[in-house]
Write a protein that holds these residues in place. Structure first.
Motif, PDB file in Angstrom:
ATOM      1  N   ALA A 240       0.787  -1.149   0.007  1.00 59.93           N
ATOM      2  CA  ALA A 240       0.069   0.122   0.028  1.00 59.93           C
ATOM      3  C   ALA A 240       0.906   1.222   0.049  1.00 59.93           C
ATOM      4  CB  ALA A 240      -1.005  -0.145   1.102  1.00 59.93           C
TER       5      ALA A 240
ATOM      6  N   THR B  20      -0.730   0.758   7.697  1.00 58.39           N
ATOM      7  CA  THR B  20      -1.329  -0.210   6.890  1.00 58.39           C
ATOM      8  C   THR B  20      -1.789  -1.422   7.511  1.00 58.39           C
ATOM      9  OG1 THR B  20       0.911  -0.910   6.530  1.00 58.39           O
ATOM     10  CG2 THR B  20      -0.437   0.517   4.611  1.00 58.39           C
TER      11      THR B  20
ATOM     12  N   SER C 276     -11.876  -4.202   8.566  1.00 53.46           N
ATOM     13  CA  SER C 276     -12.071  -2.857   7.716  1.00 53.46           C
ATOM     14  C   SER C 276     -12.711  -2.023   8.559  1.00 53.46           C
ATOM     15  CB  SER C 276     -12.136  -3.116   6.330  1.00 53.46           C
ATOM     16  OG  SER C 276     -13.359  -3.935   6.258  1.00 53.46           O
TER      17      SER C 276
ATOM     18  N   TYR D 252     -10.405  -0.888  11.259  1.00 52.90           N
ATOM     19  CA  TYR D 252      -9.305  -0.130  10.865  1.00 52.90           C
ATOM     20  C   TYR D 252      -9.774   1.435  10.413  1.00 52.90           C
ATOM     21  CZ  TYR D 252      -5.523   0.647   7.588  1.00 52.90           C
ATOM     22  OH  TYR D 252      -4.233   1.256   7.085  1.00 52.90           O
TER      23      TYR D 252
ATOM     24  N   GLU E 208     -12.205   1.678   4.075  1.00 53.08           N
ATOM     25  CA  GLU E 208     -11.122   1.029   3.225  1.00 53.08           C
ATOM     26  C   GLU E 208     -11.438  -0.561   2.913  1.00 53.08           C
ATOM     27  OE1 GLU E 208      -6.759   2.047   2.704  1.00 53.08           O
ATOM     28  OE2 GLU E 208      -6.910   0.238   3.724  1.00 53.08           O
TER      29      GLU E 208
ATOM     30  N   GLY F 140      -6.932  -2.917   0.746  1.00 47.10           N
ATOM     31  CA  GLY F 140      -5.853  -2.140   1.476  1.00 47.10           C
ATOM     32  C   GLY F 140      -4.530  -2.077   0.713  1.00 47.10           C
TER      33      GLY F 140
END
Lengths: 110, 811
Positions: free
Chosen positions: B288, B313, B372, B375, B417, B420
């Motif tokens: 990423a 990340t 996610s 995250y 997101e 990733g």
């Protein structure tokens, strides 16, 4: 200069197919393409020893019947992501007869 | 006039940078691309599926020759750069040179080799590029002992890949638990357990002392004295930036090549990106941030302002079946709190690390669906005080939403997101779908979502399904590299255009290769003979070796010969003929098969026609044990002998086999007929199974007992044996006419639907009879013994060598 010996008639080899020639150091695969070009390669895939003479011939390539490695018969080089090389030998057609390098006849068992 | 851009290294970072650059302004630069590897850019993240055999190199190519040609990139592959002449601005490779106005160094990283005795032995490999991967595959892993040194991401992917190929794998890891940089000990434990369940041995706190062996790696010795036998040792302990070319050119280099926020090195004409750079004391290994660098560098090269800002990340492991997710910081510390959820029964572990009511770390194992979402909350620094009580259960439980499987995805905000690797958020995917990208491939093409490591494919599909309001349709793809037509299209065109030979198909449908390939030619041969049984001449040279030689090739190039035993019934005379043939041709192994017949293994090719002639004389014919065609009809003894038998299952099996034998089908076809529901012939895992009952015959289809295991589904029941035979014949013919080559019946039925099949072979009598009639026409050509055809005096010589030069030499 390369001397040649007669190994048979072109028509004894099927188009898009092959026959083998026995030598003291193993078999040679003799291929005939759809447009009657002939090639001679060791009949042994460098990957796992598969008999290339039993592979499907497409264009001037042959696919090994065991694990689908593809070789360019002009160079003997493996195609695509596979890396390897098959030895090629001088061969030609004269008056419907297939002639191969005479060295193959005289070479002795290793 | 165009400026000259030279790039050293065709990896994922420089590849992505080129895409951005050429998309923004294709005329800004003449591009020359040097690469040490003899190929262009491929998706290195996908090497583990290549190693495990789930994918091939072709599947993971990012830029093929056509792409480079279309974009006018001067490719110098297989040319490692040896010198950068900064004064004259010229790059020299081992073969050529190129001038530059701007130079990009993207040499990536090299594997770190631990300095132990034996590290240079053959059999010690690294795991970094396609060469490494192929070296491991070529080493032939089945049954071998392999040791992987390093229990990080890369090492575990290598271990799982080798295990999938049948190696006995041991992972040696220096630290106390696996993947310690991404996982806490609890998740590391679950991962270790999952790997051990797959037969991988894990040895933590293991320091490698030496690799032992004479001329070849044989074992790995640890400091604690443990010895693991090893035919193959894979070092995957880490990577270091590949900076040699930059050091030689006297650029500023610390651990990596030093770059500023615009990715410029200490020379204003030279830039660098990827794993070879060091930016603000930081190195990069995940994809990423490299893609972010690519975006920034493309802008820098076009004179636009851009700054690279590394962000945190998340990590996922690409090992099928091991579901883990990790992001942020999860070390314990003052002022930090944990929310932990464990479900030991299902092997699930989730842990959130909180500081000041914000998530600062996420570790999940076993169920990562909400990764996610967590995250997203972490990246946004969202205050979670309000939802703290239910936070660990994920978005579906916030605000009392129903536990719908799609709810978690539906609840994600547009900026969440999804991918990733490529930094693609939900909103971007939704927008792409609304703009007409309705297939996964189309979404990948325009957003790159799920285009790199692929672990988010399921999520992307869910977002698409939510947006489309239905399931996602996969885009059809061509039958092989020779054509963009699908199997289905080719079949349709063969019929509608009246194409009756392989050359006609290649020509009329615009094949891109001269003579097709080993993948399309056998398929075309089948489609043609199925469509035009009376007109088409079977092309032996388009058949795979087993069907061409009417025997199964073995790994040493010999063949196996299986005579047909109708319904599994034989006679003393047949057995004597088989025994005689085994003696006469020195058959090294005689084996009873699972299909109720006898296999003669290890026959030399030149002996085949002679053996067939002998077997023919005793009335034995080919069992087609090698064909995509009717294989066996397995039976039990039925009402004739068995006290439970309800019908003559043996007789019905023989009748079916005599009717169907010799027919070519898209893939092999196996039948079973059992005389009662005790099912001794195991009919309910066959392509077609019949269970005899008092009231008649129960026909079921689409079973599987190979890589997949599946019970058959009921097709029809009938009191009449004649009708049972008719329905089965119609089923086989429908399969021949509409299935894709190499789809077994269970795959085909799953595609077309059992109801569709029933309509045509059970309900609609006219359709059933027409299918049977077409089958009979085809069988008028193909119901014959190929062994008899190839063992005539004129055919026999063709099975021997063309010439024997060993004899000439002797003379």
């Amino acid at each position: 200069m390369t001397l040649f010996v007669d190994i048979g008639a072109l028509d004894d080899i099927p188009q898009q197919g092959a026959r083998v020639v026995k030598t003291a150091q193993g078999c040679i695969a003799v291929f005939r393409t759809a447009d009657d070009t002939v090639f001679a390669l060791d009949d042994r895939c460098p990957h796992k020893g598969g008999p290339l003479s039993e592979g499907i011939v497409h264009g001037t390539s042959v696919t090994c019947p065991l694990h689908n490695w593809v070789f360019d018969m002009n160079s003997g080089q493996a195609q695509g992501a596979d890396q390897g090389m098959v030895r090629t030998y001088p061969i030609r057609v004269e008056a419907g007869r297939v002639l191969i390098s005479a060295r193959l006849a005289t070479r002795k068992a290793a | 006039m165009k400026k000259k851009l030279v790039i050293i290294g065709a990896g994922m970072a420089s590849g992505r940078m080129l895409e951005h650059l050429l998309e923004a302004n294709p005329d800004a630069y003449d591009v020359t691309l040097f690469n040490g590897e003899p190929r262009g850019n491929y998706n290195r993240l996908m090497l583990s599926p290549v190693l495990s055999g789930e994918k091939t190199y072709d599947d993971i190519v990012t830029h093929d020759d056509d792409w480079y040609a279309a974009h006018g990139v001067d490719c110098r592959f297989g040319e490692p750069v040896v010198h950068i002449d900064r004064d004259r601005r010229i790059v020299h490779s081992n073969l050529s040179s190129a001038e530059y106005d701007a130079l990009v160094i993207a040499t990536g990283s090299a594997p770190f080799i631990i300095p132990v005795v034996g590290k240079e032995l053959p059999g010690v490999v690294t795991y970094r590029d396609l060469e490494d991967t192929n070296a491991m595959i070529d080493a032939g892993m089945a049954g071998k002992e392999a040791v992987v040194i390093g229990g990080g991401l890369l090492g575990l992917e290598a271990a799982a890949g080798m295990a999938a190929r049948g190696a006995k794998v041991t992972v040696i890891h220096l630290m106390g638990h696996l993947m310690e940089r991404q996982l806490d000990p609890a998740a590391g434990y679950l991962l270790q357990k999952d790997l051990e369940r797959r037969g991988i041995t894990v040895h933590c706190k293991g320091a490698t002392k030496a690799i032992m062996g004479h001329g070849q790696a044989e074992a790995v010795l640890l400091e604690d004295g443990t010895v693991y036998p090893a035919d193959l040792v894979c070092m995957a302990v880490g990577i270091r930036p590949e900076t040699r070319i930059a050091v030689d050119a006297h650029l500023e280099v610390e651990r990596g090549i030093t770059v500023d926020d615009t990715l410029r090195t200490s020379d204003p004409h030279i830039f660098a990106l990827g794993e070879c750079v060091e930016h603000r004391k930081q190195l990069f290994g995940l994809v990423a941030p490299l893609y972010d660098q690519a975006k920034v560098l493309a802008k820098t090269l076009l004179g636009e302002a851009a700054e690279f800002q590394p962000v945190q990340t998340a990590t996922k492991l690409k090992v099928t079946g091991c579901d883990l997710f990790s992001a942020g910081d999860f070390a314990e510390g003052e002022g930090r709190e944990d929310i932990v959820f464990r479900d030991p029964g299902r092997g699930i572990y989730k842990r959130l690390v909180l500081e000041n009511d914000r998530i600062i770390g996420v570790v999940m194992y076993g169920d990562t669906a909400d990764g996610s979402w967590f995250y997203g909350l972490m990246k946004d620094g969202a205050d979670i005080r309000e939802m703290r009580d239910t936070l660990i259960f994920g978005p579906a439980f916030q605000g009392g939403a129903a536990p719908d499987p799609m709810a978690a995805v539906a609840a994600l905000p547009p900026e969440a997101e999804i991918c990733g690797c490529n930094g693609v958020c939900k909103g971007t995917i939704v927008q792409a779908v609304q703009n007409g990208a309705t297939t996964l491939d189309a979404v990948r093409a325009c957003t790159k979502a799920s285009g790199s490591c692929g672990t988010c494919t399921g999520l992307v599909k869910q977002v698409m399904a939510l947006t489309l309001g239905g399931a996602v349709v996969e885009a059809p793809t061509g039958m092989c590299k020779c054509t963009d037509h699908t199997h289905e299209d080719v079949r349709r065109l063969i019929t509608s255009m009246g194409l009756k030979s392989i050359p006609a198909v290649l020509q009329e449908l615009g094949w891109k290769t001269v003579g097709g390939c080993h993948s399309c030619r056998p398929a075309l041969n089948f489609y043609l003979l199925a469509e035009w049984p009376l007109d088409y001449q079977d092309d032996r040279q388009s058949r795979f070796v087993n069907e061409r030689n009417h025997a199964n090739i073995q790994k040493d190039g010999t063949y196996s010969v299986v005579p047909r035993m109708w319904g599994g019934v034989t006679t003393p005379a047949e057995l004597r003929a088989i025994a005689d043939a085994a003696d006469k041709y020195n058959v090294p192994m005689v084996k009873v098969t699972g299909g109720q017949r006898i296999d003669l293994l290890g026959v030399r090719k030149e002996d085949l026609p002679h053996m067939w002639a002998d077997l023919n004389e005793a009335g034995l014919v080919s069992g087609h044990a090698y064909s995509k065609g009717l294989r066996t009809v397995k039976t039990c003894v039925g009402s004739e002998f068995c006290r439970f038998g309800t019908q003559d299952s043996t007789g019905l099996g023989i009748r079916l086999e005599k009717l169907l034998w010799g027919s070519w089908t898209p893939h092999k076809v196996k039948l079973g007929v059992s005389g009662c529901p005790r099912n001794c012939a195991e009919a309910t895992c066959k392509d077609v199974g019949v269970i005899c009952v008092d009231s008649g015959y129960q026909i079921s289809v689409a079973g599987a007992a190979g890589m997949e295991l599946k019970e058959t589904e009921a097709l029809a029941a009938t009191p009449s044996e004649d009708e049972a035979v008719e329905i089965i014949t119609a089923f086989v013919q429908l399969y021949r006419e509409s299935a894709k080559y190499l789809d077994r019946p269970y795959k085909w039925v799953a595609k077309v639907g059992l109801d569709w099949v029933k309509d045509r072979v059970v309900a609609d009598l006219e359709s059933r009879r027409a299918l049977v009639a077409r089958f009979e026409i085809s069988q008028s050509v193909y119901r014959k013994d190929p062994w008899a055809e190839h063992s005539t005096t004129s055919e026999m010589p063709k099975w021997a060598p063309l010439a024997d030069l060993t004899l000439e030499a002797a003379e």
